[in-house]
Design a protein around this motif. Structure first.
Motif, PDB file in Angstrom:
ATOM      1  N   LEU A 179       0.850  -1.186   0.000  1.00 16.27           N
ATOM      2  CA  LEU A 179       0.000   0.000   0.000  1.00 16.27           C
ATOM      3  C   LEU A 179       0.891   1.243   0.000  1.00 16.27           C
ATOM      4  N   THR A 180       0.806   2.029  -1.077  1.00 13.64           N
ATOM      5  CA  THR A 180       1.692   3.185  -1.229  1.00 13.64           C
ATOM      6  C   THR A 180       0.950   4.510  -1.348  1.00 13.64           C
ATOM      7  N   PHE A 181      -0.381   4.474  -1.421  1.00 13.93           N
ATOM      8  CA  PHE A 181      -1.124   5.724  -1.577  1.00 13.93           C
ATOM      9  C   PHE A 181      -2.525   5.560  -1.034  1.00 13.93           C
ATOM     10  N   LEU A 182      -2.985   6.578  -0.296  1.00  5.51           N
ATOM     11  CA  LEU A 182      -4.368   6.665   0.163  1.00  5.51           C
ATOM     12  C   LEU A 182      -4.931   7.995  -0.318  1.00  5.51           C
ATOM     13  N   GLY A 183      -6.050   7.952  -1.018  1.00  2.00           N
ATOM     14  CA  GLY A 183      -6.614   9.166  -1.574  1.00  2.00           C
ATOM     15  C   GLY A 183      -8.007   9.444  -1.047  1.00  2.00           C
ATOM     16  N   GLY A 184      -8.367  10.719  -1.029  1.00  2.00           N
ATOM     17  CA  GLY A 184      -9.696  11.126  -0.605  1.00  2.00           C
ATOM     18  C   GLY A 184      -9.809  12.635  -0.649  1.00  2.00           C
ATOM     19  N   SER A 185     -10.956  13.121  -0.230  1.00  2.00           N
ATOM     20  CA  SER A 185     -11.174  14.569  -0.242  1.00  2.00           C
ATOM     21  C   SER A 185     -11.615  15.115   1.114  1.00  2.00           C
ATOM     22  N   SER A 186     -12.440  14.360   1.835  1.00  2.00           N
ATOM     23  CA  SER A 186     -13.013  14.890   3.078  1.00  2.00           C
ATOM     24  C   SER A 186     -12.179  14.597   4.313  1.00  2.00           C
ATOM     25  N   HIS A 187     -11.175  13.708   4.193  1.00  2.00           N
ATOM     26  CA  HIS A 187     -10.369  13.350   5.369  1.00  2.00           C
ATOM     27  C   HIS A 187      -8.879  13.481   5.073  1.00  2.00           C
ATOM     28  N   VAL A 188      -8.507  14.464   4.291  1.00  2.00           N
ATOM     29  CA  VAL A 188      -7.103  14.673   3.941  1.00  2.00           C
ATOM     30  C   VAL A 188      -6.275  14.894   5.217  1.00  2.00           C
ATOM     31  N   GLY A 189      -5.149  14.208   5.281  1.00  2.00           N
ATOM     32  CA  GLY A 189      -4.243  14.343   6.421  1.00  2.00           C
ATOM     33  C   GLY A 189      -4.469  13.339   7.526  1.00  2.00           C
ATOM     34  N   ARG A 190      -5.530  12.556   7.441  1.00  2.00           N
ATOM     35  CA  ARG A 190      -5.824  11.606   8.520  1.00  2.00           C
ATOM     36  C   ARG A 190      -5.219  10.241   8.215  1.00  2.00           C
ATOM     37  N   ARG A 191      -4.841   9.533   9.275  1.00  2.00           N
ATOM     38  CA  ARG A 191      -4.251   8.203   9.155  1.00  2.00           C
ATOM     39  C   ARG A 191      -5.352   7.140   9.079  1.00  2.00           C
ATOM     40  N   PRO A 192      -5.067   5.977   8.473  1.00  2.00           N
ATOM     41  CA  PRO A 192      -6.072   4.910   8.400  1.00  2.00           C
ATOM     42  C   PRO A 192      -6.620   4.508   9.761  1.00  2.00           C
ATOM     43  N   ALA A 193      -5.755   4.476  10.779  1.00  2.00           N
ATOM     44  CA  ALA A 193      -6.201   4.054  12.110  1.00  2.00           C
ATOM     45  C   ALA A 193      -7.202   5.035  12.715  1.00  2.00           C
ATOM     46  N   GLU A 194      -7.166   6.288  12.286  1.00  2.00           N
ATOM     47  CA  GLU A 194      -8.146   7.260  12.752  1.00  2.00           C
ATOM     48  C   GLU A 194      -9.512   7.023  12.117  1.00  2.00           C
ATOM     49  N   LEU A 195      -9.503   6.543  10.895  1.00  2.00           N
ATOM     50  CA  LEU A 195     -10.737   6.362  10.132  1.00  2.00           C
ATOM     51  C   LEU A 195     -11.370   5.004  10.380  1.00  2.00           C
ATOM     52  N   HIS A 196     -10.540   4.000  10.651  1.00  2.00           N
ATOM     53  CA  HIS A 196     -11.027   2.624  10.814  1.00  2.00           C
ATOM     54  C   HIS A 196     -10.443   2.072  12.106  1.00  2.00           C
ATOM     55  N   PRO A 197     -11.230   2.010  13.166  1.00  2.00           N
ATOM     56  CA  PRO A 197     -10.703   1.620  14.482  1.00  2.00           C
ATOM     57  C   PRO A 197     -10.016   0.263  14.507  1.00  2.00           C
ATOM     58  N   GLY A 198     -10.371  -0.629  13.590  1.00  2.00           N
ATOM     59  CA  GLY A 198      -9.737  -1.949  13.578  1.00  2.00           C
ATOM     60  C   GLY A 198      -8.344  -1.959  12.997  1.00  2.00           C
ATOM     61  N   LEU A 199      -7.944  -0.884  12.337  1.00  2.00           N
ATOM     62  CA  LEU A 199      -6.633  -0.821  11.685  1.00  2.00           C
ATOM     63  C   LEU A 199      -5.657  -0.069  12.584  1.00  2.00           C
ATOM     64  N   ARG A 200      -4.875  -0.800  13.353  1.00  2.00           N
ATOM     65  CA  ARG A 200      -3.954  -0.163  14.293  1.00  2.00           C
ATOM     66  C   ARG A 200      -2.523  -0.102  13.766  1.00  2.00           C
ATOM     67  N   GLN A 201      -2.235  -0.775  12.670  1.00  2.00           N
ATOM     68  CA  GLN A 201      -0.879  -0.787  12.126  1.00  2.00           C
ATOM     69  C   GLN A 201      -0.506   0.599  11.591  1.00  2.00           C
ATOM     70  N   ASP A 202       0.693   1.057  11.929  1.00  2.00           N
ATOM     71  CA  ASP A 202       1.168   2.340  11.414  1.00  2.00           C
ATOM     72  C   ASP A 202       1.720   2.114  10.006  1.00  2.00           C
ATOM     73  N   LEU A 203       0.997   2.604   9.010  1.00  2.00           N
ATOM     74  CA  LEU A 203       1.373   2.383   7.620  1.00  2.00           C
ATOM     75  C   LEU A 203       2.254   3.504   7.074  1.00  2.00           C
ATOM     76  N   GLY A 204       2.419   4.553   7.858  1.00  2.00           N
ATOM     77  CA  GLY A 204       3.207   5.672   7.373  1.00  2.00           C
ATOM     78  C   GLY A 204       2.523   6.448   6.269  1.00  2.00           C
ATOM     79  N   LEU A 205       1.203   6.331   6.173  1.00  2.00           N
ATOM     80  CA  LEU A 205       0.432   6.995   5.122  1.00  2.00           C
ATOM     81  C   LEU A 205      -0.684   7.818   5.733  1.00  2.00           C
ATOM     82  N   THR A 206      -1.026   8.905   5.081  1.00  2.00           N
ATOM     83  CA  THR A 206      -2.223   9.662   5.403  1.00  2.00           C
ATOM     84  C   THR A 206      -3.000   9.894   4.119  1.00  2.00           C
ATOM     85  N   VAL A 207      -4.252  10.262   4.254  1.00  2.00           N
ATOM     86  CA  VAL A 207      -5.098  10.506   3.081  1.00  2.00           C
ATOM     87  C   VAL A 207      -4.630  11.782   2.385  1.00  2.00           C
ATOM     88  N   GLU A 208      -4.512  11.687   1.050  1.00  2.00           N
ATOM     89  CA  GLU A 208      -4.037  12.807   0.240  1.00  2.00           C
ATOM     90  C   GLU A 208      -5.041  13.109  -0.873  1.00  2.00           C
TER      91      GLU A 208
END
Length: 351
Positions: free
Chosen positions: A29-58
């Motif tokens: 996984l090298t890219f996360l895209g979106g418009s309404s949650h730019v800058g947020r990490r996957p773990a913030e958006l999906h409580p079950g995803l606790r792994q730090d992926l080093g990615l935020t929504v862009e």
């Protein structure tokens, strides 16, 4: 490693895509895209995803083409249509989970997706992403349109009759029941827990666009034909899972054993479609509970001698085989990977 990006990362299907890609042996996984949650990490958006992926929504721009080999669009249909126009021929493979390119016939598309303006040339290039039925075409596809969750169950349920046996079917009636996750994360009064819990809500009793989609596909691909296919859809109080009950009225005599054998032959070698006898387990199947969390679609075919009808039942997890799992399955075929890579999880039951 194959670089993968997810647009619509904050949605339910987007969350399941992140979950599956991060467990996949050949996808990164090298890219996360979106418009309404730019800058947020996957773990913030999906409580079950606790792994730090080093990615935020862009935000999604043309530059994403330099960062991914495959881009999954878990976005509303109008957004997918725009992104496909922007990124086609720039990204090696695009897998669209929306309805933007599912219906090939322009008039039928305009009827069911009147707000989705798409480029006609792109609509012709998208391959309908049912791996069990069009796997060979997915191997070279740059643009893949994933079927809807109901349409997946419908096409897998009917294909052995039309594509396999070449039957000409008259009127086909479908009863579909889906959990609340099928509606995504949009806030609607009818989806509030106080109104949805314990309910059987007839939200689309006189037609559904997934039935139009399945009919359009089978008309293009089938050896047989369907004179009329109509569907009534109901929301039930499950979160995940759906069941389609399809009623076919054949013109000639039907033998139950031959029907079952025809389905077994058709899906031989396809591990994600399990042809089952409805009384083979402690509870009658197919039951959405028996596939939750997995990429399986359970199919049962029965003959009702009293009404002289064929009954086809199909159950799947609408967020896995009906969305994210099937998307990964299609990407596996596109990149020459084993079809089951990253998708060998067994169902979770009870759920």
């Amino acid at each position: 490693m194959i670089r993968a990006g997810v647009v619509g990362a904050s949605g339910l299907a987007g969350g399941d895509l992140i979950r599956l890609i991060t467990q996949h042996p050949d996808l990164e996984l090298t890219f996360l895209g979106g418009s309404s949650h730019v800058g947020r990490r996957p773990a913030e958006l999906h409580p079950g995803l606790r792994q730090d992926l080093g990615l935020t929504v862009e935000p999604v721009t043309e530059e994403v083409a330099d960062r991914v080999d495959v881009l999954f669009l878990a976005t509303p249909a109008p957004v997918s249509a725009d992104l496909a126009a922007l990124l086609a021929d720039r990204v090696p493979a695009i897998v669209d989970l929306s309805g933007a390119f599912r219906i090939r016939t322009p008039e039928l598309h305009d009827r069911w997706y009147p707000k989705v303006q798409r480029r006609p040339d792109l609509a012709e290039r998208f391959v309908y992403g049912v791996p069990e039925l069009l796997g060979d075409r997915l191997k070279d596809a740059a643009l893949i349109s994933l079927p809807g969750c109901y349409a997946t169950a419908l096409t897998l349920g009917l294909a052995p009759l039309t594509l396999g046996l070449g039957l000409d079917l008259g009127t086909v009636l479908v009863d579909g029941k889906s959990g609340s996750s099928g509606g995504g994360l949009q806030l609607r009064t009818s989806e509030l827990h106080a109104l949805r819990n314990g309910a059987i809500a007839p939200y689309s009793p006189t037609g559904h666009r997934h039935a139009a989609e399945a009919s359009d596909f089978l008309a293009r691909e089938g050896r047989g034909s369907i004179a009329s296919l109509s569907m009534s859809a109901y929301g039930v109080s499950h979160v995940r899972g759906l069941l389609t009950s399809t009623y076919v009225f054949p013109a000639g005599p039907v033998d139950q054993r031959e029907l079952h054998r025809a389905y077994l032959r058709f899906y031989k070698g396809h591990r994600f479609v399990r042809v089952r006898r409805h009384n083979e387990t402690l509870i009658p199947v197919p039951d959405p509970q028996a596939v939750l969390g997995s990429n399986y679609c359970d199919v049962t075919v029965l003959h009702d001698p009293e009404a002289d009808r064929i009954v086809v039942l199909a159950a799947l997890d609408n967020l896995v085989k009906g969305a994210a799992g099937q998307a990964v399955q299609a990407a596996n075929l596109r990149f020459g990977l084993p079809e089951e890579s990253g998708l060998t999880m067994q169902p979770v039951m009870p759920a």
